[in-house]
Design a protein around this motif. Sequence first.
Motif, mmCIF file in Angstrom:
data_model
loop_
_atom_site.group_PDB
_atom_site.id
_atom_site.type_symbol
_atom_site.label_atom_id
_atom_site.label_comp_id
_atom_site.label_asym_id
_atom_site.label_seq_id
_atom_site.Cartn_x
_atom_site.Cartn_y
_atom_site.Cartn_z
ATOM 1 N N TRP A 178 0.869 -1.094 0.092
ATOM 2 C CA TRP A 178 -0.081 -0.011 0.029
ATOM 3 C C TRP A 178 0.782 1.246 0.061
ATOM 4 C CZ3 TRP A 178 -5.073 0.098 -0.824
ATOM 5 C CH2 TRP A 178 -5.716 -1.161 -0.760
ATOM 6 N N GLN A 179 1.906 1.205 0.638
ATOM 7 C CA GLN A 179 2.594 2.380 0.887
ATOM 8 C C GLN A 179 2.952 3.298 -0.368
ATOM 9 O OE1 GLN A 179 3.141 -0.404 2.599
ATOM 10 N NE2 GLN A 179 4.241 0.080 4.490
ATOM 11 N N MET B 219 0.247 6.061 -1.792
ATOM 12 C CA MET B 219 -0.045 7.342 -1.181
ATOM 13 C C MET B 219 1.153 8.459 -1.301
ATOM 14 S SD MET B 219 -0.976 7.938 2.911
ATOM 15 C CE MET B 219 -0.051 9.158 3.165
ATOM 16 N N ALA C 293 -9.689 9.388 -1.745
ATOM 17 C CA ALA C 293 -9.095 9.048 -0.499
ATOM 18 C C ALA C 293 -7.689 9.468 -0.478
ATOM 19 C CB ALA C 293 -9.034 7.275 -0.247
ATOM 20 N N LEU C 294 -7.193 9.306 -1.684
ATOM 21 C CA LEU C 294 -5.581 9.889 -1.892
ATOM 22 C C LEU C 294 -5.633 11.377 -1.466
ATOM 23 C CD1 LEU C 294 -2.652 9.038 -2.706
ATOM 24 C CD2 LEU C 294 -3.272 9.640 -4.898
ATOM 25 N N TYR D 238 -7.519 13.275 0.606
ATOM 26 C CA TYR D 238 -7.722 12.838 1.718
ATOM 27 C C TYR D 238 -6.284 12.869 2.727
ATOM 28 C CZ TYR D 238 -9.409 11.902 6.554
ATOM 29 O OH TYR D 238 -9.563 11.652 8.047
ATOM 30 N N LEU D 239 -5.718 11.541 2.237
ATOM 31 C CA LEU D 239 -4.552 11.007 3.143
ATOM 32 C C LEU D 239 -3.503 11.919 3.038
ATOM 33 C CD1 LEU D 239 -4.521 7.319 2.024
ATOM 34 C CD2 LEU D 239 -4.875 7.993 4.383
ATOM 35 N N ARG D 240 -3.221 12.522 1.669
ATOM 36 C CA ARG D 240 -2.081 13.559 1.426
ATOM 37 C C ARG D 240 -2.416 14.863 2.243
ATOM 38 N NH1 ARG D 240 -0.867 12.682 -4.924
ATOM 39 N NH2 ARG D 240 0.285 10.713 -4.732
ATOM 40 N N LEU E 5 -3.844 15.051 5.065
ATOM 41 C CA LEU E 5 -3.456 14.609 6.533
ATOM 42 C C LEU E 5 -2.017 14.669 6.532
ATOM 43 C CD1 LEU E 5 -5.390 11.385 7.476
ATOM 44 C CD2 LEU E 5 -6.028 13.745 8.254
ATOM 45 N N SER E 6 -1.267 14.203 5.882
ATOM 46 C CA SER E 6 0.241 14.218 6.001
ATOM 47 C C SER E 6 0.592 15.688 5.711
ATOM 48 C CB SER E 6 1.066 13.361 5.184
ATOM 49 O OG SER E 6 0.428 12.790 4.177
#
Lengths: 219, 221
Positions: free
Chosen positions: B106-107, B110, B209-210, B212-214, B216-217
Amino acid sequence: MADEIVLLSIWPSMFGMRVRVALAEKGLKYEYKEEDLQNKSPLLLMMNPVHKKIPVLIHNGKPISESMIIVEYIDEVWNHKSPLLPTDPYQRAQARFWADYVDKKLYDIGKKIIWSIKGEEETGKKEFIECLKLLEGELGDNPYFGGENFGFVDVSLVTFSCWFHTYESYGNFSIETECPKLVAWTKRCLEKESVSSSLADPHKIHNFASGVRKRLGIE
Amino acid sequence: MGEKVKLIGSIQSLFSYRIEWALKLKGVEYEYIKEDVRNKSPLIFKYNPVHKKVPVLVHGGKPLPESLVILEYIDETWKDCPLLPEDPYERAMARFWAKYGDEKLWQAYMAEGEEKEKAMGPALESLAFLEKGIKGKKFFGGEKIGFLDLAVGWIPHWLNVLEEVGSMKLLDAEKFPSLHEWAENFIQISPIKECIPPREELVSYFHSALIYLRSLSANKP
């Protein structure tokens, strides 16, 4: 032909200790090889090329990695004595679920307390206590997570207990105050020879952790 | 085994699909309760209070989360079409590779920019290990699909969506010919081919989702 069993591990690893407990529960003789993780042996690299981590069990020359997969393997091969998983499929699934929970949560959250640069200890401590409380709830009034008998989940969690003193010391909290039933359970487990002979001394663990923290520059 | 079986799952979850495939392979009748992972219903919180995720299998009212745990339960409860091999060492290997597939691939999806090249390393390495494992075999389970095929069975449909959304190429047919062939064979098998997610739905989900995840970081201190 006698079974040839070799365990590659490092003495402070709660994951390696799980395998030791399982082997002791089954009354198995094995050769233990202490690894140096700063200088991994060719044997380790050959036997666990994927993760290059300990513990690795080598049974008659064939390697198995990932501690709870090893424990389940030991339970299946030497199934005549001290079964660690119950026979009922739903109870087996519950046991695997909780062992998986310990694996996914406790180590990584615990790291925030012991290894992190100042800042994450408080959140780490809060999450750690929440995890332990959840596990304590799951234990309920049973003597063991396996019910009347020491089992799979007990193996997955009890080895963390020799690290409790270290978590408490760096997190500045008392696990016994937060989770008295869980601490009572660890004492009960330590009455078993398989556990007491496999777990490291909590003070030696603390010294080990202190050494690592100095090396990381956080002490 | 007359007790009712329910599966709480979602189209977006590759973990749900592996359970559906297992149930269908074993001819188990079940009621599918569709969840949207972006808008979770009280049912998920009720049946999986610990992780609050799909899939959850509910058998005779008793809930069970964590897809690999569910797969083993299904295999032990319904004996037709066994998924795990009989030999303990082979079982340990299947469990190891299933866990590995879940953790490593998965890593890369992202990551962005320079981080992406770095993150693709472990993902490509894991495909290389799988390539080695499938060489000379039709399926990981041998002639028939088994536990590990179901566990990594998300690769054929989901990986190319992740590749598209994550702007990367991982499962190259030239670099991984045996794995590529396995993927082609896998998606032809009934019931797999009748039970796959709609691609546009996956692209849209992983794309948002990507983002959103990006975000967050990006917002991490």
